[in-house]
Motif scaffolding. Structure first.
Motif: not given
Length: 161
Positions: A18, A52, A55-57, A59-60, A70
């Motif tokens: 994060c 990994e 966290d997707e959030r 990245r958004r 990345t």
């Protein structure tokens, strides 16, 4: 420490999914826009997320501001103290963990807190947004944009001296 004339910065948080990869992406973007010779990486004090993506959030939220994250998570290593000019941590827990890993006092002098570069926030650390909602990610991004801009300014001032 400058390798190939580049100033090297390592950002560190707990899991490297994060806060530190966000700081990494923001600083890379700022340095690229400014034409600064800065190389950036990030790591975590915990290695459980090794390999990994952030966290997707996380990245958004930066993507909405034009940043692409990345980086693949990794754990900080003792050799990072030789490789980097500054090691910037997100909170006191990680500050202490990184200090314990430092191979010498000279290496420990490279460790700094990101909060020192984001005075407008009034916070004593960059909070972990992992368990927070959208607002938590936005707050962290606001802090990291301020912090990266100020850190880059400090590096520019030092290189002119």
């Amino acid at each position: 420490m400058k390798e190939n004339g580049k100033y090297r910065i390592l950002f560190v948080c707990l899991g490297n999914i994060c806060r530190s990869p966000a700081a990494h992406g923001i600083m890379e973007a700022f340095a690229a826009r400014g034409g600064d010779a800065v190389e950036v990486d990030s790591a975590g004090t915990y290695g459980g997320h090794r390999g990994e993506l952030p966290d997707e959030r996380m990245r958004r939220a930066p993507a909405r501001r034009g940043y692409e994250l990345t980086h693949r998570a990794r754990q900080i290593r003792e050799e990072d103290f030789e490789r980097f000019d500054r090691i910037v941590v997100m909170d006191d827990m990680n500050y202490e963990a990184v200090h314990r890993l430092a191979p010498s006092r000279v290496h420990a002098e490279k460790i700094e807190r990101m909060r020192d570069y984001c005075p407008r926030s009034g916070r004593s650390y960059v909070p972990d947004p992992y368990y927070e909602g959208h607002e938590g990610f936005e707050l962290v991004l606001d802090m990291l944009e301020e912090g990266c801009a100020n850190l880059l300014g400090a590096i520019r001032s030092r290189s002119r001296s």
